[in-house]
Design a protein around this motif. Structure first.
Motif, PDB file in Angstrom:
ATOM      1  N   THR A 205       0.849  -1.190   0.000  1.00 46.44           N
ATOM      2  CA  THR A 205       0.000   0.000   0.000  1.00 46.44           C
ATOM      3  C   THR A 205       0.884   1.240   0.000  1.00 46.44           C
ATOM      4  OG1 THR A 205      -1.722  -1.170   1.245  1.00 46.44           O
ATOM      5  CG2 THR A 205      -1.840   1.237   1.201  1.00 46.44           C
ATOM      6  N   ILE A 206       0.681   2.095  -0.997  1.00 40.55           N
ATOM      7  CA  ILE A 206       1.446   3.333  -1.119  1.00 40.55           C
ATOM      8  C   ILE A 206       0.557   4.504  -0.718  1.00 40.55           C
ATOM      9  CG2 ILE A 206       2.686   4.863  -2.694  1.00 40.55           C
ATOM     10  CD1 ILE A 206       4.117   2.242  -2.156  1.00 40.55           C
ATOM     11  N   THR A 207       1.037   5.345   0.195  1.00 40.55           N
ATOM     12  CA  THR A 207       0.258   6.490   0.678  1.00 40.55           C
ATOM     13  C   THR A 207       1.099   7.757   0.586  1.00 40.55           C
ATOM     14  OG1 THR A 207      -0.870   5.026   2.260  1.00 40.55           O
ATOM     15  CG2 THR A 207      -1.116   7.410   2.568  1.00 40.55           C
ATOM     16  N   PRO A 208       0.885   8.586  -0.434  1.00 39.35           N
ATOM     17  CA  PRO A 208       1.580   9.876  -0.489  1.00 39.35           C
ATOM     18  C   PRO A 208       1.041  10.825   0.589  1.00 39.35           C
ATOM     19  CG  PRO A 208       0.756   9.213  -2.652  1.00 39.35           C
ATOM     20  CD  PRO A 208       0.096   8.330  -1.647  1.00 39.35           C
ATOM     21  N   VAL A 209       1.898  11.679   1.085  1.00 35.66           N
ATOM     22  CA  VAL A 209       1.514  12.693   2.065  1.00 35.66           C
ATOM     23  C   VAL A 209       1.788  14.061   1.449  1.00 35.66           C
ATOM     24  CG1 VAL A 209       1.878  13.613   4.380  1.00 35.66           C
ATOM     25  CG2 VAL A 209       2.092  11.149   3.967  1.00 35.66           C
ATOM     26  N   VAL A 210       0.753  14.889   1.372  1.00 34.50           N
ATOM     27  CA  VAL A 210       0.888  16.204   0.760  1.00 34.50           C
ATOM     28  C   VAL A 210       0.836  17.280   1.842  1.00 34.50           C
ATOM     29  CG1 VAL A 210      -1.602  16.474   0.376  1.00 34.50           C
ATOM     30  CG2 VAL A 210       0.009  17.725  -1.064  1.00 34.50           C
ATOM     31  N   SER A 211       1.591  18.333   1.650  1.00 40.06           N
ATOM     32  CA  SER A 211       1.577  19.478   2.557  1.00 40.06           C
ATOM     33  C   SER A 211       1.272  20.731   1.749  1.00 40.06           C
ATOM     34  CB  SER A 211       2.925  19.625   3.264  1.00 40.06           C
ATOM     35  OG  SER A 211       2.936  20.768   4.107  1.00 40.06           O
ATOM     36  N   PHE A 212       0.358  21.553   2.276  1.00 37.99           N
ATOM     37  CA  PHE A 212       0.046  22.814   1.615  1.00 37.99           C
ATOM     38  C   PHE A 212      -0.310  23.863   2.653  1.00 37.99           C
ATOM     39  CE2 PHE A 212      -3.910  20.409   1.864  1.00 37.99           C
ATOM     40  CZ  PHE A 212      -4.859  21.345   2.256  1.00 37.99           C
ATOM     41  N   VAL A 213      -0.192  25.105   2.267  1.00 42.14           N
ATOM     42  CA  VAL A 213      -0.481  26.226   3.160  1.00 42.14           C
ATOM     43  C   VAL A 213      -1.720  26.935   2.644  1.00 42.14           C
ATOM     44  CG1 VAL A 213       0.392  28.346   4.188  1.00 42.14           C
ATOM     45  CG2 VAL A 213       1.978  26.497   3.633  1.00 42.14           C
ATOM     46  N   THR A 214      -2.749  27.051   3.499  1.00 37.63           N
ATOM     47  CA  THR A 214      -3.973  27.718   3.090  1.00 37.63           C
ATOM     48  C   THR A 214      -3.725  29.220   2.948  1.00 37.63           C
ATOM     49  OG1 THR A 214      -4.745  28.176   5.346  1.00 37.63           O
ATOM     50  CG2 THR A 214      -5.263  26.015   4.411  1.00 37.63           C
ATOM     51  N   ARG A 215      -4.681  29.893   2.332  1.00 37.92           N
ATOM     52  CA  ARG A 215      -4.539  31.342   2.154  1.00 37.92           C
ATOM     53  C   ARG A 215      -4.526  32.071   3.493  1.00 37.92           C
ATOM     54  NH1 ARG A 215      -4.795  32.556  -3.113  1.00 37.92           N
ATOM     55  NH2 ARG A 215      -5.849  31.088  -4.521  1.00 37.92           N
ATOM     56  N   GLY A 216      -5.020  31.395   4.534  1.00 36.95           N
ATOM     57  CA  GLY A 216      -4.981  31.987   5.867  1.00 36.95           C
ATOM     58  C   GLY A 216      -3.693  31.690   6.616  1.00 36.95           C
ATOM     59  N   GLY A 217      -2.764  30.968   5.983  1.00 37.56           N
ATOM     60  CA  GLY A 217      -1.478  30.690   6.616  1.00 37.56           C
ATOM     61  C   GLY A 217      -1.421  29.397   7.403  1.00 37.56           C
ATOM     62  N   THR A 218      -2.436  28.548   7.323  1.00 41.02           N
ATOM     63  CA  THR A 218      -2.442  27.285   8.051  1.00 41.02           C
ATOM     64  C   THR A 218      -1.707  26.212   7.251  1.00 41.02           C
ATOM     65  OG1 THR A 218      -4.570  27.804   9.099  1.00 41.02           O
ATOM     66  CG2 THR A 218      -3.900  25.495   9.059  1.00 41.02           C
ATOM     67  N   VAL A 219      -0.764  25.551   7.895  1.00 46.75           N
ATOM     68  CA  VAL A 219      -0.003  24.490   7.244  1.00 46.75           C
ATOM     69  C   VAL A 219      -0.736  23.161   7.457  1.00 46.75           C
ATOM     70  CG1 VAL A 219       2.195  23.274   7.099  1.00 46.75           C
ATOM     71  CG2 VAL A 219       2.149  25.722   7.647  1.00 46.75           C
ATOM     72  N   VAL A 220      -1.169  22.546   6.369  1.00 48.15           N
ATOM     73  CA  VAL A 220      -1.951  21.309   6.424  1.00 48.15           C
ATOM     74  C   VAL A 220      -1.091  20.151   5.930  1.00 48.15           C
ATOM     75  CG1 VAL A 220      -4.026  20.113   5.620  1.00 48.15           C
ATOM     76  CG2 VAL A 220      -4.080  22.594   6.028  1.00 48.15           C
ATOM     77  N   THR A 221      -1.095  19.070   6.679  1.00 54.03           N
ATOM     78  CA  THR A 221      -0.418  17.831   6.280  1.00 54.03           C
ATOM     79  C   THR A 221      -1.477  16.747   6.185  1.00 54.03           C
ATOM     80  OG1 THR A 221       1.587  18.493   7.472  1.00 54.03           O
ATOM     81  CG2 THR A 221       1.382  16.176   6.860  1.00 54.03           C
ATOM     82  N   ALA A 222      -1.537  16.049   5.036  1.00 56.10           N
ATOM     83  CA  ALA A 222      -2.631  15.100   4.839  1.00 56.10           C
ATOM     84  C   ALA A 222      -2.227  13.960   3.921  1.00 56.10           C
ATOM     85  CB  ALA A 222      -3.854  15.821   4.263  1.00 56.10           C
ATOM     86  N   HIS A 223      -2.827  12.800   4.179  1.00 58.52           N
ATOM     87  CA  HIS A 223      -2.690  11.682   3.260  1.00 58.52           C
ATOM     88  C   HIS A 223      -3.441  12.016   1.975  1.00 58.52           C
ATOM     89  CE1 HIS A 223      -1.998   8.504   6.665  1.00 58.52           C
ATOM     90  NE2 HIS A 223      -1.021   9.385   6.575  1.00 58.52           N
ATOM     91  N   CYS A 224      -2.840  11.691   0.846  1.00 58.55           N
ATOM     92  CA  CYS A 224      -3.445  11.970  -0.456  1.00 58.55           C
ATOM     93  C   CYS A 224      -3.489  10.659  -1.236  1.00 58.55           C
ATOM     94  CB  CYS A 224      -2.643  13.034  -1.207  1.00 58.55           C
ATOM     95  SG  CYS A 224      -3.329  13.454  -2.817  1.00 58.55           S
ATOM     96  N   THR A 225      -4.658  10.014  -1.261  1.00 57.24           N
ATOM     97  CA  THR A 225      -4.761   8.659  -1.802  1.00 57.24           C
ATOM     98  C   THR A 225      -5.478   8.591  -3.143  1.00 57.24           C
ATOM     99  OG1 THR A 225      -6.781   8.319  -0.502  1.00 57.24           O
ATOM    100  CG2 THR A 225      -4.705   7.626   0.497  1.00 57.24           C
ATOM    101  N   SER A 226      -5.804   9.720  -3.749  1.00 62.31           N
ATOM    102  CA  SER A 226      -6.502   9.668  -5.037  1.00 62.31           C
ATOM    103  C   SER A 226      -6.078  10.839  -5.918  1.00 62.31           C
ATOM    104  CB  SER A 226      -8.023   9.703  -4.830  1.00 62.31           C
ATOM    105  OG  SER A 226      -8.421  10.876  -4.165  1.00 62.31           O
TER     106      SER A 226
END
Length: 289
Positions: A205-226
């Motif tokens: 099972t391969i699970t990429p993890v993506v990180s992005f910063v919202t326009r409000g400055g919040t740093v989000v880390t999340a599994h990206c499976t699709s």
């Protein structure tokens, strides 16, 4: 014991289980009613290790206010701690629960949970009674009754739920249209290998993890499976992320695909209702032949 007696016993046993479950719910002693439900807040998100395991979800440090003592408690989701946290950012509210009087046995839920009455298992038992009655009717009165009993009530239930499904689909489409767009990056690719004990077959099972910063400055880390081509080789790749401003956990890399999927969900719901209704009608027709 013959088929008829076995079916009657089946209905009696599951009917008794359903009644006991409802009685326990009315008395307030079900497991769900004895569970303390709390709201925690993520204080820190630990960066995932590239090549590591997705087991346990994204590692976080969470604080919550103990209602008994009024003090702040710090916990982590290390180990088997309930639902896997697949989207995390500092300040996000998530749910915690534990058996009454056992705060050390806490479990996480992806979102704060409302109090429950514990009617899930009694409802399941009632459905098994319904299934038994359908089979019993078909044995005693003829197989067309199985078509009527299985198709009619389920079609009616689906029809009752269809307007809510349509509203939920429209709400989802509205949120997709209003999503904001930012650039993100795949910060890790997690890999889990499991071996089937029966035939020795290996599953990866391969699970990429993506990180992005919202326009409000919040740093989000999340599994990206699709919607991510070649996920195994995605480490370090720049991606375009569309997210809901009110809840960054609701994000996608392909809005068009999500829109098509939502439209298909409603269509399939309607198609299932039509098929079930046709099954019931067929049963009526066969009874008249």
């Amino acid at each position: 014991m013959g088929w008829h007696e076995s079916l009657v016993l089946w209905c009696a046993v599951w009917g008794a289980a359903a009644l006991i479950g409802v009685g326990m719910s009315l008395a307030g002693v079900t497991k769900a009613q004895r569970t303390v439900r709390l709201t925690g807040r993520i204080d820190r998100v630990r960066a995932p290790r590239h090549g590591g395991s997705r087991s346990g979800g994204i590692s976080v440090v969470v604080s919550y206010r103990d209602p008994a003592s009024g003090q702040d408690v710090i916990v982590t989701n290390d180990g088997e701690r309930g639902e896997m946290i697949t989207s995390a950012w500092e300040g996000r509210e998530i749910g915690l629960n534990h058996p009454r009087g056992r705060p050390h046995a806490y479990r996480f839920s992806d979102v704060p949970e409302k109090p429950a009455r514990g009617l899930g298992l009694p409802s399941c038992a009632a459905f098994l009674v319904y299934a038994g009655l359908v089979v019993l009717a078909s044995v005693d009165w003829g197989w067309p009754w199985a078509l009527i009993g299985s198709g009619g009530p389920l079609a009616l239930l689906g029809a009752v739920q269809l307007p809510g499904a349509v509203r939920a689909g429209n709400d989802r489409l509205g949120r997709l249209a209003a999503m904001e767009t930012v650039q993100g990056r795949v910060v890790a690719v997690l890999k889990d290998v499991s071996v089937d004990q029966d035939d020795g077959h290996t599953t990866t099972t391969i699970t990429p993890v993506v990180s992005f910063v919202t326009r409000g400055g919040t740093v989000v880390t999340a599994h990206c499976t699709s919607h991510l081509p070649d996920p195994a080789g995605a480490y370090g790749r720049e991606v375009t992320v569309h997210y809901t401003a009110a809840d960054p956990a609701e994000f996608t890399l392909d809005r068009a695909a999500e829109r098509r999927s939502e439209q298909w969900d409603v269509r399939i719901h309607a198609l299932v209702i039509a098929v079930l209704a046709a099954v019931a009608v067929a049963g009526v027709v066969f009874l008249r032949v």
